[in-house]
Design an enzyme around this catalytic site. Structure first.
Site, mmCIF file in Angstrom:
data_model
loop_
_atom_site.group_PDB
_atom_site.id
_atom_site.type_symbol
_atom_site.label_atom_id
_atom_site.label_comp_id
_atom_site.label_asym_id
_atom_site.label_seq_id
_atom_site.Cartn_x
_atom_site.Cartn_y
_atom_site.Cartn_z
ATOM 1 C CG ASP A 193 -0.244 0.138 2.517
ATOM 2 O OD1 ASP A 193 0.822 -0.479 2.682
ATOM 3 O OD2 ASP A 193 -0.712 0.876 3.404
ATOM 4 C CG HIS A 517 -1.337 -7.230 -1.711
ATOM 5 N ND1 HIS A 517 -2.613 -7.376 -2.207
ATOM 6 C CD2 HIS A 517 -1.361 -6.098 -0.977
ATOM 7 C CE1 HIS A 517 -3.376 -6.375 -1.785
ATOM 8 N NE2 HIS A 517 -2.635 -5.579 -1.032
ATOM 9 C CG ASP A 560 3.840 -15.798 -6.805
ATOM 10 O OD1 ASP A 560 3.685 -14.617 -6.442
ATOM 11 O OD2 ASP A 560 4.473 -16.128 -7.826
ATOM 12 C CD GLU A 569 0.813 -5.560 1.948
ATOM 13 O OE1 GLU A 569 -0.148 -6.167 2.459
ATOM 14 O OE2 GLU A 569 0.925 -4.320 1.965
HETATM 15 O O1 9MR Z 1 -3.677 -3.486 0.176
HETATM 16 C C1 9MR Z 1 -3.893 -3.574 1.567
HETATM 17 C C2 9MR Z 1 -2.672 -4.140 2.241
HETATM 18 O O2 9MR Z 1 -1.593 -3.251 2.085
HETATM 19 C C3 9MR Z 1 -2.935 -4.445 3.691
HETATM 20 O O3 9MR Z 1 -1.863 -5.159 4.263
HETATM 21 C C4 9MR Z 1 -4.200 -5.253 3.844
HETATM 22 C C5 9MR Z 1 -4.576 -5.493 5.295
HETATM 23 O O4 9MR Z 1 -4.763 -4.303 5.967
HETATM 24 O O5 9MR Z 1 -5.276 -4.616 3.206
HETATM 25 C C6 9MR Z 1 -5.075 -4.448 1.819
HETATM 26 O O6 9MR Z 1 -6.181 -3.817 1.268
HETATM 27 C C7 9MR Z 1 -7.319 -4.608 1.098
HETATM 28 C C8 9MR Z 1 -8.355 -4.263 2.150
HETATM 29 O O7 9MR Z 1 -7.929 -4.575 3.441
HETATM 30 C C9 9MR Z 1 -9.668 -4.959 1.850
HETATM 31 N N1 9MR Z 1 -10.107 -4.671 0.505
HETATM 32 C C10 9MR Z 1 -9.154 -5.050 -0.520
HETATM 33 C C11 9MR Z 1 -7.851 -4.301 -0.312
HETATM 34 C C12 9MR Z 1 -6.869 -4.620 -1.404
HETATM 35 O O8 9MR Z 1 -6.660 -5.982 -1.562
HETATM 36 O O1 9MR Z 2 2.744 -6.438 9.448
HETATM 37 C C1 9MR Z 2 1.448 -6.172 9.944
HETATM 38 C C2 9MR Z 2 0.943 -7.393 10.660
HETATM 39 O O2 9MR Z 2 1.726 -7.666 11.790
HETATM 40 C C3 9MR Z 2 -0.512 -7.205 11.039
HETATM 41 O O3 9MR Z 2 -1.002 -8.414 11.581
HETATM 42 C C4 9MR Z 2 -1.313 -6.791 9.821
HETATM 43 C C5 9MR Z 2 -2.790 -6.566 10.106
HETATM 44 O O4 9MR Z 2 -2.974 -5.466 10.908
HETATM 45 O O5 9MR Z 2 -0.786 -5.607 9.275
HETATM 46 C C6 9MR Z 2 0.534 -5.756 8.814
HETATM 47 O O6 9MR Z 2 0.985 -4.545 8.320
HETATM 48 C C7 9MR Z 2 0.384 -4.059 7.138
HETATM 49 C C8 9MR Z 2 -0.110 -2.665 7.444
HETATM 50 O O7 9MR Z 2 -1.182 -2.731 8.351
HETATM 51 C C9 9MR Z 2 -0.538 -1.917 6.193
HETATM 52 N N1 9MR Z 2 0.499 -1.938 5.201
HETATM 53 C C10 9MR Z 2 0.892 -3.282 4.849
HETATM 54 C C11 9MR Z 2 1.444 -4.001 6.050
HETATM 55 C C12 9MR Z 2 1.988 -5.368 5.685
HETATM 56 O O8 9MR Z 2 0.994 -6.256 5.317
#
Ligand code: 9MR
Ligand code: 9MR
Length: 592
Positions: A193, A517, A560, A569
């Site tokens: 993100d 991701h 993957d 991610e």
């Molecule tokens: O893209 C988002 C990712 O960076 C985060 O780790 C993840 C969890 O917070 O959320 C992803 O975004 C998703 C969102 O939570 C739910 N709708 C779809 C988004 C994209 O896949």
């Molecule tokens: O790394 C984070 C993980 O420990 C948490 O369980 C998760 C859900 O809150 O979020 C991860 O961090 C994400 C962050 O919230 C949004 N950017 C992407 C990060 C990696 O997935």
């Protein structure tokens, strides 16, 4: 298969199935058949390192090492006794060819199975891996164009200028009313993100700066081809500085508190950075963010003092920022970030990554250690409990105590720290490492990573890397090479010797991660993902609910697929320990 009779169609499919079954797991990769039942570090090994492959199954008992080009057998060996995987129950054996030290390109072959991915034995075998991992940060830069000269085919326009960021209702203060505008440019995107989170930036930047402090001479020649290369400052520091300059803007000048994050209210779509136009906010100040900020500023102040001629005044600015942050935290010792609570009180709702730490005792330890190391003032350690009598926790974004240990140890002599404290911290690091090593020879992949099912948490690749770092500190303290060997084993894990068979660093390996991701990698229309990014790795919780997982076993729970933010991610706090581990192994290999 146009208009095929259903019966023939069935027969056709059945035949396909048989063919697939015969060829078993093999699949063509980079033009050759690679036997996936043979798992190993797909990059290679140092001449004097332990060299291990894992052969799945119980039946086979022998293996050969062959020259990849000529096919000539250079070594014949016996596989180990079978080992049973604690997560999947699968049986495997170890192929050990450590005795082969001659530089070259090789494959492991198990006659009835086939050939492994090719790999090299040579000096500096991780040089490219380490440089690419650091370069990964360049590709994460916000507010900056990435021209072809530095970004190759992943060149892209600048995104998220962040020169007009709004003050969220949760963040108003003296002189900064709701929706007023500040500039908060630069920094790295957090992950797949595009938001920028101080808590996660803190551990990331701290880990990179610690690599510099632990291996300074190696970093002099650690080159990544970024715009600042050749400015007389190590690329590692230039890269860190890109984020540091952003972090500095996240401190409220009114009182020294630090905003938790700079974010959209909701995640951008899977689009390129320059296509994103949503408003961005800085939200609520918090103690975790402020203390992580303090720690990074103190460490930066220390480091950039030696670059005063290049960056006049930078070090002093960092000192001022650190002191102001510390004072805010003293007055606000436990202001937590509760995103849901915040959303009940303020608009707009913010639903991006929370990084909502519920306990800031460890942030106090890290910040105190860095302030003490910067100022040599005992005062900073007052009321700080290092809890060295408790098991040492591995660093994660929510648990940074051990970063404080590392700094206390690094400067113990210089600071003339109370030996009782230093010794207790040293003992704790070594105990942690020894605990990792217990039963190593029973592990199916012969790695400390994965011994415990808990290792497979969100971002498990960073668990492997951070364990590797802890092991390298244990090595520094004891000079016992067994710790380096185990750290190396975790790099082997990341680069392919694992239950998925993937090399988790994008751009590397025979079985590559192709669909992380990661918004730019998804949206740029280029087949290859942005290189040098560490995929999160197996995570059996599968929070993303992707339908393409093929296993629920902890160590195999990876797909993957770009839907998989829970296993595939990428994130800056995972890349930083990858940089540290691969670069530190390179640095240590030069010292021998
Ligand atoms: O893209 C988002 C990712 O960076 C985060 O780790 C993840 C969890 O917070 O959320 C992803 O975004 C998703 C969102 O939570 C739910 N709708 C779809 C988004 C994209 O896949
Ligand atoms: O790394 C984070 C993980 O420990 C948490 O369980 C998760 C859900 O809150 O979020 C991860 O961090 C994400 C962050 O919230 C949004 N950017 C992407 C990060 C990696 O997935």
């Amino acid at each position: 298969m146009k208009s095929m009779h259903p019966f023939f169609l069935f027969k056709y499919q059945f035949r396909l199935l048989i063919i697939c079954a015969i060829f078993g797991l093999s699949q063509p990769i980079s033009g050759q058949n690679v036997e996936e039942a043979i798992r190993l570090n797909q990059i290679g090994f140092y001449p004097n390192a332990q060299k291990i492959a894992v052969v799945l199954g119980e039946k086979e008992t022998a293996f050969e090492l062959k020259d990849a080009a000529t096919g000539k057998t250079v070594f014949k060996g016996k596989l180990s006794e079978p080992r049973t995987n604690q997560h999947s129950g699968k049986i495997s054996r170890i192929a050990d060819f450590s005795s082969i030290r001659k530089a070259g390109k090789y494959v492991v072959e198990v006659p009835s199975l086939g050939k492994s991915a090719p790999f090299e034995i040579k000096n500096h075998v991780y040089k490219e891996v380490a440089a690419a991992s650091l370069k990964g940060f360049y590709y994460q830069r916000a507010s900056q164009e990435l021209p072809e000269k530095f970004a190759g085919k992943w060149a892209r326009p600048a995104g998220h200028p962040d020169n007009k960021v709004l003050i969220h209702a949760s963040a108003v203060s003296n002189g900064r009313v709701e929706n007023s505008v500040i500039s908060s440019t630069r920094g790295w995107y957090d992950a797949g993100d595009y938001n920028k989170y101080i808590v996660n930036s803190g551990i990331t930047t701290g880990t990179l700066l610690s690599l510099y402090e632990d291996y300074p001479s190696f970093c002099e020649n650690f080159i990544t081809n970024i715009p600042e290369s050749n400015n007389g400052v190590p690329d590692l520091l230039d890269e860190a500085l890109y984020n540091l300059r952003w972090m500095l803007t996240m401190q409220d000048p009114a009182d020294g508190g630090v905003y938790h994050k700079l974010t959209n209210p909701r995640f951008d779509g899977m689009i390129m950075p320059d296509a994103c136009k949503n408003p961005r906010y800085v939200v609520q100040k918090g103690t975790a963010a402020t203390l992580d900020f303090v720690a990074v500023m103190a460490q930066s102040a220390r480091i950039f003092k030696n670059f005063e001629n290049k960056f006049p005044g930078l070090s002093d600015s960092c000192v001022t920022a650190a002191v102001k942050g510390w004072e805010w935290a003293k007055k606000n010792p436990a202001v937590l970030y509760h995103q849901d609570e915040m959303n009940k009180k303020f608009n707009p709702d913010v639903v991006t990554g929370a990084y909502g730490d519920r306990d800031v005792k460890d942030e106090w330890v890290w910040a105190a250690a860095e302030m003490y190391a910067l100022t040599k003032k005992q005062d900073y350690l007052k009321d700080i409990n290092f809890n060295a009598d408790q098991p040492m926790p591995l660093p994660t974004w929510s648990q940074v105590k051990t970063l404080g240990y590392y700094t206390m140890i690094r400067f113990a002599e210089e600071l003339k720290t109370d030996p009782a404290l230093t010794n207790s911290l040293k003992k704790n690091i070594v105990a942690f490492a020894d605990n990792l090593l217990i039963d190593l020879e029973k592990q199916p992949y012969h790695t400390v990573m994965g011994k415990n099912a808990k290792d497979y948490s969100w971002g498990s690749s960073s668990v492997a890397a951070n364990q590797g770092i802890a092991l390298l500190y244990a090595f520094k303290l004891t000079k016992n090479a067994k710790y380096v060997q185990a750290a190396q084993g975790n790099l082997d894990y990341i680069l392919g010797r694992n239950a998925t068979g993937y090399c988790f660093l994008t751009g590397f390996g025979s079985k590559r991660v192709m669909h992380p991701h990661h918004r730019p990698s998804v949206a740029d229309g280029i087949a290859d993902p942005v290189p040098g990014l560490l995929s999160g790795g197996p995570n059996p919780a599968q929070q993303d609910k992707c339908t393409t997982y093929t296993s629920k076993f902890a160590d195999e729970s990876f797909t993957d697929d770009d839907c998989s933010y829970a296993s595939n991610e990428i994130a800056i706090n995972w890349n930083a320990p990858m940089v540290y581990l691969s670069a530190a192994l390179e640095a240590l290999s030069e010292m021998k």
